[in-house]
Each structure stands twice: as C-alpha cells, then as structure tokens.
Write a protein that holds these residues in place. Structure first.
Motif, PDB file in Angstrom:
ATOM      1  N   ASP D  51      51.564  35.993  32.646  1.00  0.00           N
ATOM      2  CA  ASP D  51      52.150  34.962  31.962  1.00  0.00           C
ATOM      3  C   ASP D  51      53.147  34.385  31.785  1.00  0.00           C
ATOM      4  O   ASP D  51      52.932  32.945  31.416  1.00  0.00           O
ATOM      5  CB  ASP D  51      51.390  34.763  30.395  1.00  0.00           C
TER       6      ASP D  51
ATOM      7  N   LYS E  33      49.993  36.077  42.978  1.00  0.00           N
ATOM      8  CA  LYS E  33      48.068  36.076  43.268  1.00  0.00           C
ATOM      9  C   LYS E  33      48.203  37.530  42.826  1.00  0.00           C
ATOM     10  O   LYS E  33      47.030  38.315  41.847  1.00  0.00           O
ATOM     11  CB  LYS E  33      47.875  35.351  44.240  1.00  0.00           C
ATOM     12  N   GLN E  36      49.059  38.043  39.320  1.00  0.00           N
ATOM     13  CA  GLN E  36      48.711  36.813  38.386  1.00  0.00           C
ATOM     14  C   GLN E  36      46.738  36.833  38.945  1.00  0.00           C
ATOM     15  O   GLN E  36      46.838  35.936  40.041  1.00  0.00           O
ATOM     16  CB  GLN E  36      48.881  35.936  38.131  1.00  0.00           C
ATOM     17  N   ASP E  38      44.373  35.216  38.844  1.00  0.00           N
ATOM     18  CA  ASP E  38      43.128  34.228  37.940  1.00  0.00           C
ATOM     19  C   ASP E  38      43.691  33.705  38.413  1.00  0.00           C
ATOM     20  O   ASP E  38      44.739  32.813  38.091  1.00  0.00           O
ATOM     21  CB  ASP E  38      43.459  34.519  36.391  1.00  0.00           C
ATOM     22  N   GLU E  40      42.826  30.236  38.511  1.00  0.00           N
ATOM     23  CA  GLU E  40      42.543  28.939  36.397  1.00  0.00           C
ATOM     24  C   GLU E  40      44.344  28.926  36.079  1.00  0.00           C
ATOM     25  O   GLU E  40      45.421  28.244  35.967  1.00  0.00           O
ATOM     26  CB  GLU E  40      42.273  28.929  35.899  1.00  0.00           C
TER      27      GLU E  40
END
Lengths: 84, 84, 84, 84, 84, 84
Positions: D51, E33, E36, E38, E40
């Motif tokens: 994040d 990628k 993370q 996701d 969006e």
C-alpha cells in the motif's frame, strides 16, 4: 540544456586515484549545479548538507557511484598512466 | 577544492580483502570529512549515526559501493598480492 | 580504526553461492558493528529493523550490493570451487 | 547465523531470464525473512509494502540489484542454457 | 509465487537501446505489479508517484538499474542486433 | 506504453564524455517525463527539486547510475570515437 560543462576537461582519464576521486566529487557537484544554477542558494544548501548526517551519507553514495565509473575508465590505475 | 587527501596512499591496491575493506571505510569517511571539515561536529554526528538504525544501514550501503570498486581494482585478490 | 575484523577469513572466496550469501550478510553486519560497537544497543536496534518494513528493504539493498561483489569474486561459482 | 537457506538450490544459474527474475525476488525475500523470521509479522508487513508507493519502489530497486548479479552469473542467457 | 510473467518475452535481448529502455520500464513495473496485484490500487498509486518529486526520482533510479543490466545483456547494442 | 522516445537518437554512443554526461541527464529526465507527462506540473516540480538538498542529491545518484551505463557503452571513450 544549460551550457554548463558537466565533465571538466571532457575526459574521465586521470593520472592517479586521488585525481580520480576529485573528479568524482566534481562530477557530483556539477549535476547539483545544473539543477540549481543559483550560486548563492547552493552556498546555503551546502551548509544544510554539512549539518545533516543523512545527507552527508547520501553525498558519499553519489561520489562512490561516480568514482566507480571513473576508476573503471582508468583501468583502476593498474597500468602507469599515460599523460592525457 | 580542499587539499584533503581523498585516497590514502593514492592507490586502490591493497594486500588483502581486509585491508581493502578498511580502505573502503576510509574512502567513505573522507568524503564526509570533505563535506563537513569541522572535526568536532563530525564527532557529534558520529554519535547520531551510531544510534540511528536507518543511518547505520545507509553507511553500510556506502561502504559496500566503495568496496565494490576496490575489490575490482584488486582483481578480487584472486592472484597473490604484489607488495605495492 | 578499530581492530574489528571486517572480512571474516580475510577472503571473498566461498565454496558455494549459499556461503557467499552468508558472507554478504556478515560483511554488512560488520560495518554496522564497526559504527555501533555496543552489542546491547545493536541488539535493541535489530528489533527496530525487524519491525520496520522500510529498514528491512534497505538491509536487503545492502546485502544485494555486498553479494554482487562476492559473486564476481567467485566468478559466480561457474567453475568448481577450489578449496581455499 | 540462522540455518535458513538464503540461495534456493544453492545456485545462481537458471534456465531462462524469467526464472532468473523469480530467483531475484526470492533472494530479496529471503533476506527479509532472515531479519524478520516471524511469518505472521512478515505477512502483516507485506500488506504495508503493497500500500505504500515508496516501499514498492524500494522493493523494485532491491530486485533490480539482485537480478543484475543473477543475470551476470548466467552470462545474460546469451548462450543456450546448460541444464544444471 | 504468483504466475505473473516478470520478463516479457522471457529475454533481455532487444533490437535497439530504445526497446531496451522500454523493457527496463516494464521490468520495474512488473515487480510493483507482483507486490501489489490489485490494478485499481496501482492506478491510484501511479497518480501519487506522478505528483511526488521524490518518488519520481526513485522510479528513475530503479529504471536506471534495470537498464544497466539490459544494456550489458545486449553488449550495449554495439554490434548489429540479431533478430531474436 | 506512451510513445515518448526514451533514448534520444536511439543510441548510447556519444563522441565525448561530456556528451555522454548530457545523455545521462536526458535519460533520467525522460523517465520523469514518462511518469509525469504534464509539462506544467514537471516545471513546478523542477523548482521543488532545485530547492531541496535531499532531492538534488538523489538526482545526482540517478544521473551517476545512467552515466555508468553510457560510459561502459562507449568503452569509457578510451579509443577515438567513431562517428555513429
């Protein structure tokens, strides 16, 4: 781009490791000069660097990287230098 | 530039990896000395480095970079060292 | 400089990549030990590293840099190792 | 040191660049595992990495460094791979 | 590990420096990628990168590192490329 | 990917170290341009870089990394350049 000369003498060859190290410092400073052309501001910033341990270390990393290239360019000064 | 000698002995050649590693530490410290010439301030800063894990790691990265160059300059000490 | 040995065994040669990787970790830790000689403080700092994702990544970068040098010193373990 | 294996297969040779890249990711993760051995904490930390754009970039830098070594070890996969 | 392909085309060879540079960008993005997955969230994070000068610089460092490996793999495109 | 050209002239060969250094600066800037395509925002960001010592140093590290690759590609300009 600015007409600031980025490689003094337009050569990576130096007679000795000491001169190579000085060139590494100059190369690093010239990129800072290119990005911040105002001499007075750079003067103020140098005081900031000098007082901040974190920045001192980061400057050391930059010089180490520049020096690696210069050392390779001079074959690590293994053979007697040819006067350029 | 200051007349501080940046490469002790003006050579990257060392007899052993251990001496090469010590040279790497010295090269890194000398750039800090060049940027912060005041010995007393550097003494205070060294206490700051030593207590801050993040800076300790960053110092390690600098030494690793310097050592990479010194190790290459000595052909990784593969062949018996020639006394310089 | 401290009389701490910075290169265990005073050699970059290892029999295998695994041993080379362990040497990389040791080299990185020994620079931290050189800068922070107090074992108790280092013990506390290690807990800080382990809990901070950012520092964990930075440690990884240091080990990667040390390992690059060690791997080159061993010719990437392409040829059968000679017992040192 | 922990008995965690740091180089899976104890080799830097891979058949393809893709496998070399995967090895680079594993090498990077294993250093994190060595420093933070608790699987549950690492699991929580992975969510933090994912994040935080800054950490994502830093992870990318680590993998790039590991991959540079692995690619050199495999001569950049220029010649047909020999099954190890 | 995820079954995401980390090296498009499973090769470091490219016909030109331009294509090598694009591959470097792709390699860097694919590690993000992987960490993370996701799409969006990554989309939102890209907006954060683009607005933060510090992250823009850090991305530049990652690409530089990936490109160094790709350039070496292609012998710096000195010789005419062989169609892979 | 964007159709922005990432390697001006699609070549890493330059006639001199000075031109190599300028290319390194351009390569670094083009990655920033790729990530932040809005010229006006980049203009504002450049003012931020120029006033922040930490970012100035980080830019220096990026250029050093790009230059290392370009210097190697030109065999460190040891031999007289061939006009490309």
């Amino acid at each position: 781009m600015s007409d600031l000369q980025l490689v003094p003498g337009n050569s990576l060859r130096t007679a000795t490791p000491e001169e190579g190290r000085q060139l590494a410092v100059k190369l690093a400073r010239l990129i800072i000069k290119l990005t911040q052309p105002d001499a007075e501001i750079r003067q103020r910033q140098r005081a900031i660097y000098a007082d901040d341990p974190r920045m001192l270390i980061a400057i050391g990393q930059t010089v180490a990287a520049e020096f690696a290239t210069i050392a390779a360019a001079n074959d690590y000064w293994r053979t007697p230098p040819v006067v350029p």
